[in-house]
Design an enzyme around this catalytic site. Structure first.
Site, mmCIF file in Angstrom:
data_model
loop_
_atom_site.group_PDB
_atom_site.id
_atom_site.type_symbol
_atom_site.label_atom_id
_atom_site.label_comp_id
_atom_site.label_asym_id
_atom_site.label_seq_id
_atom_site.Cartn_x
_atom_site.Cartn_y
_atom_site.Cartn_z
ATOM 1 N N ASP A 60 3.800 -0.739 -7.347
ATOM 2 C CA ASP A 60 2.162 0.619 -7.361
ATOM 3 C C ASP A 60 0.886 0.277 -8.491
ATOM 4 O O ASP A 60 -0.553 0.396 -7.749
ATOM 5 C CB ASP A 60 2.057 1.766 -7.105
ATOM 6 N N THR A 64 0.238 6.221 1.084
ATOM 7 C CA THR A 64 1.431 6.399 2.230
ATOM 8 C C THR A 64 1.558 8.280 2.247
ATOM 9 O O THR A 64 1.290 8.387 3.684
ATOM 10 C CB THR A 64 2.752 5.381 1.794
ATOM 11 N N THR A 65 1.912 8.670 1.709
ATOM 12 C CA THR A 65 2.412 10.160 1.433
ATOM 13 C C THR A 65 1.035 10.913 2.096
ATOM 14 O O THR A 65 1.238 11.286 3.188
ATOM 15 C CB THR A 65 3.144 10.745 0.072
ATOM 16 N N ASP A 84 8.241 8.337 -3.808
ATOM 17 C CA ASP A 84 7.395 7.170 -3.372
ATOM 18 C C ASP A 84 7.608 7.370 -2.107
ATOM 19 O O ASP A 84 8.226 6.914 -1.422
ATOM 20 C CB ASP A 84 7.199 5.582 -3.363
#
Length: 541
Positions: A402, A99-100, A66
């Protein structure tokens, strides 16, 4: 000369302890920081990405992919990398995902811009072009979003949850958690009101395996009864939720009391005891009123304390009483079982009671859990996460959060975006066409974002062990024929993400396109990095 005096005066403003990085060097520092952070996270992207093991100074392990967890837990020293990390974690706070992708896109924009900067193109020219490209990409996003009626489409919401969860945990756990997450959001949803995910309690038990995780349409409280004579389980229970003290109240301020004799003190103690006993008797009388047959039972959940004498009185009546319940659970319990939380025993009527079909306690080592299940019309629920060890539980917990956000976003947006890298390939193709219409050198900035968007499908292919060139060529060929296609991560062949049920959240993509190009252009426009040290007191005039 005048010029040299001006230079000396400008330099004298700087502390003699400061460090200064000039134009070319500053730009290179920023670009290398962006690319460096991108290289750390790129292997985690997608359902077939690898995991990172984080080891704390005390030796605690955390295994995750994550991006939000990694950026928060990693000790990032470089100021530019910290700025990028903050942007990416803000993306997660606002939308719950991406995010990534944000880190990858910012790093790739900087990498593609470096090609033109090495040929002496001014950063301002690229920044103007990237801004044009960003606005065009956002319009293209609005054109490609797919409107869906998700009110009762359980299968479509399951696809959204599966796409989100699949990037965080293994496929077997994803299949178990998908219906749990979807049913949890649909349970707490009430018409057109905003969905409050706070009404989903997440309880963890280090017990059995992760495949035993499940949804409880009711509430699990992480404490139990404090009297050995109270019942441990029963069916068909009335539930009283209250915030009334059933023990001696301490004085609000420091106070001293004196008595003329021991009888005066005993009268005061007896008066306090009588007040508490009257409160307990009013609860017992209500229980006797509603529990008119032997198959009916009574549960009391109190936010404040219950003293041992009161517990004993309640236990003799067969009432299960929990004391010092968490404040957040008081609101959830009333929504789960019905009724209303009572703040005064003057309001004690059968109408304030909730109902649960099954109440029981579960003991795990030294921990007690109270399950309140089989409720009639719950507006609150609990996700019970089980696992053999701490890091497995934490990994599932992060994924569930998530997944809940993904389902909530899908319902509130009413639109979805085809996933599997399909949108990025289509948007890149669109921007390359748009660049032909842009006059001047600003088109170079448009091409920077067009190339940078391809980092998502490229990384998905690399992380799946596919041949990058072959996969990308097949994608672009199919797209040129007018198909919006993504990548099959197992075969490398183009697939239709809509028919395969691979969907991304609209607001995640929108936030990604809004924030990443802005941060990247700000970093490109930095021409000096000044790291100033504090002056010692004896250096000051």
């Amino acid at each position: 000369s005048t010029g040299s005096k001006f230079l000396m005066s400008s330099l004298s403003v700087l502390s003699n302890k400061s460090e200064l990085a000039r134009k070319g060097e500053a730009l290179l520092i920023n670009i290398n920081a962006g690319i460096g952070l991108q290289n750390v996270l790129k292997t985690n992207l997608g359902p077939r990405g690898t995991l990172k093991m984080l080891v704390s100074s005390s030796g605690d392990l955390k295994i995750t992919k994550d991006g939000n967890v990694l950026l928060k837990e990693m000790q990032i020293q470089h100021p530019t990398a910290v700025l990028i990390a903050r942007t990416a974690t803000a993306q997660d706070q606002m939308t719950g995902d991406g995010t990534t992708s944000a880190v990858l896109l910012i790093g790739e924009i900087l990498k593609q811009a470096k090609r033109y900067l090495d040929e002496d193109v001014h950063p301002r020219v690229l920044a103007d072009g990237i801004e044009l490209a960003k606005n065009s990409a956002l319009k293209f996003l609005d054109e490609k979003k797919v409107k869906k009626a998700m009110d009762k489409d359980h299968e479509l919401l399951s696809c959204v949850a599966r796409t989100s969860l699949g990037t965080k945990v293994s496929q077997s756990i994803t299949e178990i958690l998908t219906p749990v997450v979807v049913d949890a959001v649909l349970t707490i949803r009430r018409g057109t009101e905003p969905i409050d995910l706070f009404m989903v309690e997440i309880i963890t038990m280090q017990h059995k395996s992760e495949t035993d995780s499940r949804l409880v349409k009711g509430l699990i409280m992480d404490h139990g009864a404090r009297h050995p004579g109270m019942p441990k389980s029963f069916k068909n229970a009335f539930v009283l939720t209250m915030n009334v003290s059933l023990e001696f109240d301490k004085a609000a301020m420091d106070a001293e009391m004196s008595w003329k004799d021991s009888e005066g003190r005993e009268r005061m103690v007896a008066g306090e005891r009588k007040l508490v006993d009257e409160r307990v008797r009013s609860i017992i009388n209500l229980k006797r009123t509603v529990c008119d047959t032997e198959d009916k039972h009574f549960l009391v959940v109190n936010q404040k304390g219950i003293d041992p004498v009161s517990l004993d009185m309640l236990a003799k009546e067969g009432i299960l009483a929990l004391r010092r319940a968490k404040r957040r659970n008081m609101e959830r319990l009333a929504l789960a079982v019905g009724g209303a939380a009572v703040n005064s025993l003057d309001d004690l009527t059968p109408q304030v009671l909730g109902w649960a079909g099954n109440v029981y306690q579960h003991v795990l080592g030294e921990d007690k859990f109270t399950f309140v299940e089989d409720v009639k019309n719950p507006a609150s629920c609990t996700i019970l996460i089980k696992g053999p060890n701490g890091h497995t539980i934490n990994q599932i917990k992060d994924a569930v959060r998530d997944g809940l956000r993904a389902v909530k976003n899908a319902i509130e947006d009413g639109h979805l975006i085809p996933g599997a890298g399909a949108f990025e390939v289509a948007c890149s193709h669109h921007l390359k066409k748009y660049a032909e219409q842009v006059q001047g050198r600003a088109k170079l900035g448009v091409l920077v974002l067009a190339e940078a968007l391809l980092v998502i499908p490229k990384t998905l292919a690399i992380n799946s062990g596919l041949d990058l060139t072959d996969t990308l060529v097949k994608l672009q060929e199919d797209h040129a024929k007018g198909h919006m296609v993504g990548i099959d991560l197992y075969s490398g062949e183009p697939i239709d993400p809509v028919s395969e049920g691979i969907w991304d959240n609209y607001r995640v993509k929108r936030q990604l396109l809004n924030s990443s190009p802005v941060i990247a252009t700000q970093l490109l426009l930095v021409d000096e990095i000044l790291k100033a040290g504090k002056s010692a007191s004896n250096d000051q005039p």
